[in-house]
Design a protein around this motif. Structure first.
Motif, PDB file in Angstrom:
ATOM      1  N   CYS A   1    -133.264  13.291 -32.911  1.00  0.00           N
ATOM      2  CA  CYS A   1    -133.633  14.557 -33.556  1.00  0.00           C
ATOM      3  C   CYS A   1    -134.673  15.316 -32.746  1.00  0.00           C
ATOM      4  CB  CYS A   1    -134.150  14.292 -34.968  1.00  0.00           C
ATOM      5  SG  CYS A   1    -132.870  13.758 -36.122  1.00  0.00           S
ATOM      6  N   LEU A   2    -135.630  14.609 -32.154  1.00  0.00           N
ATOM      7  CA  LEU A   2    -136.640  15.284 -31.340  1.00  0.00           C
ATOM      8  C   LEU A   2    -136.031  15.819 -30.049  1.00  0.00           C
ATOM      9  CD1 LEU A   2    -139.785  13.015 -31.819  1.00  0.00           C
ATOM     10  CD2 LEU A   2    -139.324  15.250 -32.822  1.00  0.00           C
ATOM     11  N   GLN A   3    -135.151  15.047 -29.426  1.00  0.00           N
ATOM     12  CA  GLN A   3    -134.474  15.550 -28.234  1.00  0.00           C
ATOM     13  C   GLN A   3    -133.682  16.813 -28.557  1.00  0.00           C
ATOM     14  OE1 GLN A   3    -132.258  12.050 -27.078  1.00  0.00           O
ATOM     15  NE2 GLN A   3    -133.761  11.474 -25.519  1.00  0.00           N
ATOM     16  N   ALA A   4    -132.984  16.818 -29.680  1.00  0.00           N
ATOM     17  CA  ALA A   4    -132.206  17.995 -30.071  1.00  0.00           C
ATOM     18  C   ALA A   4    -133.117  19.186 -30.342  1.00  0.00           C
ATOM     19  CB  ALA A   4    -131.370  17.678 -31.309  1.00  0.00           C
TER      20      ALA A   4
ATOM     21  N   ASN B   1    -125.137  21.591 -28.300  1.00  0.00           N
ATOM     22  CA  ASN B   1    -124.123  20.551 -28.457  1.00  0.00           C
ATOM     23  C   ASN B   1    -122.837  21.070 -29.102  1.00  0.00           C
ATOM     24  OD1 ASN B   1    -125.818  18.727 -27.278  1.00  0.00           O
ATOM     25  ND2 ASN B   1    -126.226  17.546 -29.134  1.00  0.00           N
ATOM     26  N   GLY B   2    -122.424  22.267 -28.670  1.00  0.00           N
ATOM     27  CA  GLY B   2    -121.172  22.822 -29.160  1.00  0.00           C
ATOM     28  C   GLY B   2    -121.240  23.435 -30.541  1.00  0.00           C
ATOM     29  N   ARG B   3    -122.448  23.528 -31.118  1.00  0.00           N
ATOM     30  CA  ARG B   3    -122.632  24.120 -32.436  1.00  0.00           C
ATOM     31  C   ARG B   3    -123.436  25.416 -32.326  1.00  0.00           C
ATOM     32  NH1 ARG B   3    -119.030  22.599 -35.578  1.00  0.00           N
ATOM     33  NH2 ARG B   3    -120.312  23.078 -37.411  1.00  0.00           N
TER      34      ARG B   3
ATOM     35  N   ARG C   1    -136.249  27.692 -40.051  1.00  0.00           N
ATOM     36  CA  ARG C   1    -134.978  27.649 -40.761  1.00  0.00           C
ATOM     37  C   ARG C   1    -133.825  27.330 -39.811  1.00  0.00           C
ATOM     38  NH1 ARG C   1    -132.394  25.587 -44.431  1.00  0.00           N
ATOM     39  NH2 ARG C   1    -130.528  26.702 -45.139  1.00  0.00           N
ATOM     40  N   LEU C   2    -133.844  27.854 -38.585  1.00  0.00           N
ATOM     41  CA  LEU C   2    -132.798  27.530 -37.615  1.00  0.00           C
ATOM     42  C   LEU C   2    -132.798  26.037 -37.294  1.00  0.00           C
ATOM     43  CD1 LEU C   2    -133.026  30.584 -35.204  1.00  0.00           C
ATOM     44  CD2 LEU C   2    -131.069  29.971 -36.631  1.00  0.00           C
ATOM     45  N   HIS C   3    -134.002  25.459 -37.138  1.00  0.00           N
ATOM     46  CA  HIS C   3    -134.085  24.005 -36.940  1.00  0.00           C
ATOM     47  C   HIS C   3    -133.465  23.274 -38.127  1.00  0.00           C
ATOM     48  CE1 HIS C   3    -136.214  23.398 -33.204  1.00  0.00           C
ATOM     49  NE2 HIS C   3    -137.179  24.221 -33.545  1.00  0.00           N
ATOM     50  N   GLN C   4    -133.784  23.704 -39.337  1.00  0.00           N
ATOM     51  CA  GLN C   4    -133.257  23.049 -40.530  1.00  0.00           C
ATOM     52  C   GLN C   4    -131.738  23.164 -40.603  1.00  0.00           C
ATOM     53  OE1 GLN C   4    -135.476  25.110 -43.550  1.00  0.00           O
ATOM     54  NE2 GLN C   4    -137.224  23.707 -43.466  1.00  0.00           N
ATOM     55  N   MET C   5    -131.214  24.331 -40.243  1.00  0.00           N
ATOM     56  CA  MET C   5    -129.771  24.533 -40.299  1.00  0.00           C
ATOM     57  C   MET C   5    -129.055  23.634 -39.298  1.00  0.00           C
ATOM     58  SD  MET C   5    -129.909  28.684 -40.658  1.00  0.00           S
ATOM     59  CE  MET C   5    -128.186  28.966 -40.221  1.00  0.00           C
ATOM     60  N   MET C   6    -129.573  23.525 -38.080  1.00  0.00           N
ATOM     61  CA  MET C   6    -128.918  22.677 -37.075  1.00  0.00           C
ATOM     62  C   MET C   6    -129.104  21.199 -37.407  1.00  0.00           C
ATOM     63  SD  MET C   6    -129.038  24.600 -33.412  1.00  0.00           S
ATOM     64  CE  MET C   6    -127.263  24.663 -33.174  1.00  0.00           C
ATOM     65  N   PHE C   7    -130.252  20.862 -37.993  1.00  0.00           N
ATOM     66  CA  PHE C   7    -130.470  19.483 -38.428  1.00  0.00           C
ATOM     67  C   PHE C   7    -129.469  19.121 -39.522  1.00  0.00           C
ATOM     68  CE2 PHE C   7    -132.500  16.442 -41.323  1.00  0.00           C
ATOM     69  CZ  PHE C   7    -132.814  15.413 -40.445  1.00  0.00           C
ATOM     70  N   ALA C   8    -129.279  20.022 -40.503  1.00  0.00           N
ATOM     71  CA  ALA C   8    -128.312  19.781 -41.573  1.00  0.00           C
ATOM     72  C   ALA C   8    -126.890  19.715 -41.031  1.00  0.00           C
ATOM     73  CB  ALA C   8    -128.421  20.875 -42.634  1.00  0.00           C
ATOM     74  N   ASP C   9    -126.642  20.428 -39.946  1.00  0.00           N
ATOM     75  CA  ASP C   9    -125.332  20.421 -39.295  1.00  0.00           C
ATOM     76  C   ASP C   9    -125.138  19.181 -38.431  1.00  0.00           C
ATOM     77  OD1 ASP C   9    -122.856  21.865 -38.806  1.00  0.00           O
ATOM     78  OD2 ASP C   9    -123.571  22.147 -36.765  1.00  0.00           O
TER      79      ASP C   9
ATOM     80  N   ASP D   1    -126.362  18.394 -35.490  1.00  0.00           N
ATOM     81  CA  ASP D   1    -126.067  18.651 -34.076  1.00  0.00           C
ATOM     82  C   ASP D   1    -126.588  17.539 -33.178  1.00  0.00           C
ATOM     83  OD1 ASP D   1    -128.795  19.424 -34.532  1.00  0.00           O
ATOM     84  OD2 ASP D   1    -128.745  20.528 -32.634  1.00  0.00           O
ATOM     85  N   TYR D   2    -127.599  16.814 -33.636  1.00  0.00           N
ATOM     86  CA  TYR D   2    -128.195  15.751 -32.828  1.00  0.00           C
ATOM     87  C   TYR D   2    -127.255  14.566 -32.635  1.00  0.00           C
ATOM     88  CZ  TYR D   2    -129.121  13.965 -37.558  1.00  0.00           C
ATOM     89  OH  TYR D   2    -128.993  13.551 -38.860  1.00  0.00           O
TER      90      TYR D   2
END
Length: 438
Positions: free
Chosen positions: A308-311, A150-152, A208-216, A218-219
């Protein structure tokens, strides 16, 4: 088992009661190896088991998960990447030993390296600029993983000092690395959200990558994936106190890990679950509660879980041509290779960098600068410059739309509230009353 002399009989009993029991069975099912895990229930216990299986690149074809009181029972049907049963004694032993411990998911074991975490707005050529900065600062990239969605962009890069081969601990040099990388990530339009940090690498890299994108978050952004998103629904089963999550999408390696990782980090507990695959399509059903025992209580929360699950599913399903680089490692290799990509109009959507001894084995998924399929002539031009024997085209990775004929009615709860028979079947199976792998 030898016990320390200081333990009394009660302490020994507690250890026995809480130590997971693991059985690996090749006799019950004709097409898969069964991995059965019985353990005391605690938050994250399912993620621990799934992580062990996916870290050795096993495919989970079916799974039945059930918790009864304080005890958790998992049955996984697994194969290797060729679809065969497990026969490697060392892999079986590793699984048994790893699942029989209860220390929780740990890092990937990149000791002696400095971990850099990067998040920001993705753009063509960004990865080339990042690796160029690291090469200029005499940082040798040993391992790295890069996801875009998603552009991130989110990346974990493990480096060491080129000259000494040691972790980078000089605070002045670390500040210089962080500052220059942050300037690269900011570019012209990401002043506030670009982030660079040095971490202790205490978390499993992909988690950790999931956590970083979740914190960002992206969803929350509009998906740039041209294919249909995974079908996710969340229903309420108030009579039993559960929220029922259903997922249908194309099956792929590590799919279950990505979903369970996300639910766990969102502070949900999976009490029951059924996982099934059919003709490369995956159907997953989870009965969940918050860690405090409550159900999903609002429409806003329900939509957030779906997003969040889709992302989480899409992050690892990057589109593009898969290029595999295998060559002798050298200083500036990644900077040179990714610069060649950029100069030939290729954009990296996902990357996995690995160095073993003097050999670099890297995987890149690439599209053109607009995110569209790459002209084969562009690929051949890049291979000509890098070396045909070093850079190989392995496969075309896409995220296809689900077949309308195979899509279950997730939006109406068809795969959720009306599949309670699977719970009964699973519990009979776990108790040994059904001996069939179908």
């Amino acid at each position: 088992m030898e016990w320390p002399a200081s333990l009394n009989e009660y302490e020994k009993l507690v250890i026995r009661m809480n130590t997971p029991r693991v059985i690996i069975d090749n006799a019950v099912c004709d097409t898969a190896t069964l991995v059965k895990v019985d353990s005391a229930r605690k938050h994250g216990i399912l993620l621990e088991a799934v992580q062990v299986l996916t870290d050795v690149n096993l495919c989970i074809k079916k799974a039945y998960i059930s918790s009864d009181g304080r005890w958790f029972m998992d049955v996984f049907h697994v194969t290797d990447q060729n679809g065969d049963k497990l026969t490697d004694a060392s892999v079986i032993s590793y699984i048994e030993q790893s699942l029989a411990t209860s220390n929780g998911p740990g890092p990937n074991g990149f000791k002696g390296l400095t971990a850099l975490e990067l998040t920001g707005t993705d753009r063509p050529g960004l990865l080339s600029e990042v690796f160029a900065v690291l090469a200029d600062l005499q940082c040798n990239v040993v391992e790295a993983k890069v996801w875009t969605h998603n552009g991130r962009i989110a990346s974990l890069i493990y480096v060491k000092d080129e000259d000494s081969g040691s972790p980078i601990e000089d605070s002045v040099k670390i500040d210089r690395i962080i500052g220059r990388l942050r300037n690269v990530l900011k570019g012209d339009n990401d002043i506030r959200s670009a982030k660079t940090a040095v971490s202790m690498a205490v978390t499993h890299t992909e988690r950790r990558l999931h956590q970083m994108m979740f914190a960002d978050r992206d969803y929350e952004r509009k998906s740039t994936n041209s294919s249909s998103p995974p079908v996710v629904s969340v229903q309420d089963w108030s009579e039993r106190g559960y929220s029922v999550v259903n997922v249908e999408c194309k099956d792929r390696p590590k799919l279950l890990f990505d979903i369970v990782c996300t639910l766990t980090d969102m502070e949900y507990v999976v009490f029951h679950a059924t996982i099934d695959t059919d003709c490369a399509q995956a159907y997953q059903e989870f009965y969940i509660r918050h860690t405090d025992g409550t159900r999903i209580s609002s429409e806003a929360e329900r939509q957030r879980v779906i997003q969040c699950l889709q992302a989480a599913i899409e992050r690892r399903a990057s589109e593009g041509v898969r290029l595999e680089l295998c060559t002798a490692d050298r200083r500036g290799l990644l900077a040179d290779v990714t610069r060649t990509f950029r100069e030939n109009g290729l954009s990296v959507t996902q990357a996995e960098v690995s160095t073993r001894g003097d050999t670099a084995g890297n995987i890149f998924y690439v599209t053109d600068a607009a995110g569209l399929p790459v002209d084969p002539k562009m690929i051949e031009s890049v291979r000509h410059r890098i070396g045909f024997s070093s850079l190989r085209v392995k496969e075309l990775s896409t995220y296809p739309k689900a077949s309308p004929s195979s899509t279950r009615d997730a939006s109406s709860g068809g795969v959720g509230l009306f599949s309670l028979g699977s719970l009964v079947k699973r519990n009979l199976y776990n108790l040994g009353l059904i001996r069939s792998c179908s």
